[in-house]
Write a protein that holds these residues in place. Structure first.
Motif, PDB file in Angstrom:
ATOM      1  N   UNK A 108       0.811  -1.229   0.000  1.00  0.00           N
ATOM      2  CA  UNK A 108       0.000   0.000   0.000  1.00  0.00           C
ATOM      3  C   UNK A 108       0.842   1.276   0.000  1.00  0.00           C
ATOM      4  N   UNK A 109       2.003   1.214   0.665  1.00  0.00           N
ATOM      5  CA  UNK A 109       2.883   2.382   0.678  1.00  0.00           C
ATOM      6  C   UNK A 109       3.458   2.650  -0.707  1.00  0.00           C
ATOM      7  N   UNK A 110       3.762   1.581  -1.428  1.00  0.00           N
ATOM      8  CA  UNK A 110       4.296   1.741  -2.784  1.00  0.00           C
ATOM      9  C   UNK A 110       3.261   2.414  -3.688  1.00  0.00           C
ATOM     10  N   UNK A 111       2.005   1.979  -3.574  1.00  0.00           N
ATOM     11  CA  UNK A 111       0.965   2.597  -4.396  1.00  0.00           C
ATOM     12  C   UNK A 111       0.758   4.059  -4.011  1.00  0.00           C
ATOM     13  N   UNK A 125      -1.715  -4.206  -5.536  1.00  0.00           N
ATOM     14  CA  UNK A 125      -1.785  -5.667  -5.743  1.00  0.00           C
ATOM     15  C   UNK A 125      -0.715  -6.186  -6.690  1.00  0.00           C
ATOM     16  N   UNK A 126      -0.357  -5.405  -7.687  1.00  0.00           N
ATOM     17  CA  UNK A 126       0.701  -5.826  -8.616  1.00  0.00           C
ATOM     18  C   UNK A 126       2.026  -6.009  -7.876  1.00  0.00           C
ATOM     19  N   UNK A 127       2.364  -5.046  -7.024  1.00  0.00           N
ATOM     20  CA  UNK A 127       3.623  -5.115  -6.283  1.00  0.00           C
ATOM     21  C   UNK A 127       3.598  -6.263  -5.284  1.00  0.00           C
ATOM     22  N   UNK A 128       2.473  -6.473  -4.612  1.00  0.00           N
ATOM     23  CA  UNK A 128       2.374  -7.548  -3.622  1.00  0.00           C
ATOM     24  C   UNK A 128       2.619  -8.910  -4.269  1.00  0.00           C
ATOM     25  N   UNK A 129       1.990  -9.149  -5.405  1.00  0.00           N
ATOM     26  CA  UNK A 129       2.173 -10.432  -6.084  1.00  0.00           C
ATOM     27  C   UNK A 129       3.585 -10.558  -6.653  1.00  0.00           C
ATOM     28  N   UNK A 130       4.112  -9.468  -7.222  1.00  0.00           N
ATOM     29  CA  UNK A 130       5.472  -9.504  -7.783  1.00  0.00           C
ATOM     30  C   UNK A 130       6.518  -9.787  -6.715  1.00  0.00           C
TER      31      UNK A 130
END
Length: 518
Positions: free
Chosen positions: A132-135, A145-150
């Motif tokens: 969430x911080x990245x977004x 969600x993209x970063x979490x899965x990656x």
């Protein structure tokens, strides 16, 4: 900077004359298969499989460029951008330390493995927590969600890192290349299926995960070594003494390569980042697909030669010349045909990528003349010198990106070109010292390649203007220009540098060993 120790009876500095690259890599202590044969076989496998890899990557990239929008590329670039930082800490360059050391123990191997696994698991969990911080950083909720899965890739790559290093150390490049091909094909198929299903940015994230997953399975299939329940603090200290500075240097290298994406994503948004990212991938492809595989082969070979300064320096000069002979004309030619390339291959909706691509080609040409420098510094054990240079280069490059972002993605690309050109002479001096050779010797080894490449690009650019004014269709024009550029450069190389052509042929499947020029 201190010089490499000189062996008794060896000349003080390496010059570009004398033995060729292959003969210069003969093994010092004569194993069952000579180092020369292993290097030729390794580079031969690398170059042969690059035909399959490049065709697959190019085809997949073109298809995805037509299936996905610039925003999709931008979202995926945001998600994958910060994932590279934990990847550096996950490995801590312990794999490089395993390759670089002359002898390693079971304690060294298992300690590197368990350390990497622990860090991979930690960063995979951390990636999910901070997504969430990245977004929020990019003010784009879809990135979370993209970063979490990656982030799963942190653990996947950590599980294969030590095995890859050991196969590289043993010069088993056939196994590594088969692994890479399989991963690429599965990843490409995954991306295309997701894109056709309307998955958008998930296609690129899925491609990365599928590629790493298949590569992980195969590297364990090809490697005979299995970790033991052993952990040695002493081994970690020894490996870390080399790996630590290299890991820090990789961090600054990461900033060099990714600060542009971060600034564009932060201040300009997903669509400009998607356009820039696609242009960058097109620019970087020749360097990544040609230089990096050869670096992977020559790093363990150079590491074995570092006790023989004359041969070590001569091998670096010839390796640099060989890489420049392929990479520099690729960038020069792409610069000359960029408008037609974008229109015909990528599609008209990517027209804003043309000036970005042209400027990145300038950066790529400068970068290609530095491709072997990182390798020679690691092989020589000059991790401290590498780290100091990367700090300097990071400051120059990030500063150029920061100044250029005010003029959009074209300004960032211009900053990249300027920065790469400015750091070239500095990095060359440092590498020459590590290789115990001279800047003049380096210039002599590559000047003909640079001159031929610039001349070819000038002729092709003029020919493009003439064909354009004559009303020739862009598709036909691109085909004519590519053929004319290749014929001009290869013909000039065969005429002015026949020894280099012969040497390059030796690395192709079935190529003959070049005669010594002594």
């Amino acid at each position: 900077m201190p010089q490499l120790p000189r062996s008794p009876g060896q000349p003080a500095r390496a010059e570009p004359g004398g033995e060729n690259l292959i003969d210069g890599l003969s093994e010092l202590d004569a194993p069952p298969e000579s180092l020369r044969q292993q290097v030729v076989s390794g580079i031969g496998w690398k170059l042969a499989t690059q035909l399959i890899l490049q065709a697959t990557r190019t085809g997949t990239g073109i298809l995805l460029a037509h299936l996905l929008a610039p925003r999709d590329y931008g979202l995926a670039a945001m998600a994958l951008l910060l994932s590279g930082i934990p990847a550096i800490f996950t490995d801590l360059s312990l794999g490089s330390a395993l390759i670089q050391r002359r002898t390693i123990t079971e304690d060294d191997r298992s300690t590197a493995f368990w350390t990497t696994i622990a860090l991979g698991a930690f960063f995979a969990a951390l990636g999910v927590l901070v997504s969430p911080l990245v977004s929020s950083l990019f003010s784009t909720p879809a990135v979370a969600p993209l970063f979490a899965v990656a982030s799963a890739n942190f653990l996947i790559s950590a599980t294969s890192s030590t095995q890859v290093a050991l196969l590289t150390r043993e010069l088993r490049f056939r196994s590594l290349q088969l692994r890479e091909i399989a991963g690429l094909l599965v990843g490409a198929a995954t991306a295309i299926v997701i894109a056709f299903a309307g998955g958008g940015a998930w296609a690129i994230v899925g491609q990365a995960l599928a590629s790493e997953g298949i590569a992980l399975i195969l590297v364990w299939r090809f490697s005979d070594w299995r970790p033991s329940a052993t952990f040695s603090a002493q081994s970690l200290r020894v490996l870390g003494s080399f790996g630590g500075p290299v890991a820090l240097a990789r961090i600054f290298g990461y900033l060099n390569l990714n600060a542009d994406n971060f600034l564009i994503g932060k201040f300009l948004g997903a669509v400009p980042l998607g356009i820039y990212a696609l242009a960058y991938n097109v620019m970087f492809a020749p360097l990544a697909r040609i230089a990096v595989p050869i670096q992977q082969v020559l790093f363990p070979a150079f590491s074995r030669l570092r006790g023989d300064p004359a041969r070590f320096g001569a091998a670096w000069l010839r390796g640099s010349r060989l890489l420049a002979a392929v990479s520099v004309p690729a960038f020069a030619g792409l610069f000359a045909v960029a408008p037609d390339f974008v229109t015909v291959v990528l599609g008209q909706r990517w027209h804003r990528a043309v000036p970005v691509l042209e400027l990145l080609c300038v950066a790529g040409a400068a970068q290609s003349l530095q491709s072997m420098n990182w390798t020679v510094l690691q092989a020589a054990g000059r991790a401290g010198a590498l780290l100091r240079f990367m700090i300097f280069s990071g400051v120059v490059t990030v500063g150029a990106f920061g100044a250029g972002v005010h003029w959009g993605i074209v300004g960032v690309a211009a900053g990249f070109a300027i920065a790469r050109t400015l750091v070239l002479p500095v990095f060359t001096v440092i590498a020459c010292r590590a290789a115990d050779t001279t800047v003049l010797a380096f210039a002599r080894s590559v000047h003909r390649v640079v001159e031929l490449s610039l001349g070819m690009a000038a002729v092709v650019y003029g020919l493009r203007l003439a064909l354009d004014s004559g009303g020739v269709d862009s598709g036909a024009r691109l085909a004519i220009l590519v053929f004319a550029g290749a014929a001009l450069y290869l013909g000039g190389l065969r005429w002015l540098e026949p020894g280099l052509v012969t040497e390059a042929r030796a690395f192709l499947p079935g190529g003959a060993r070049p005669a010594s020029t002594q």
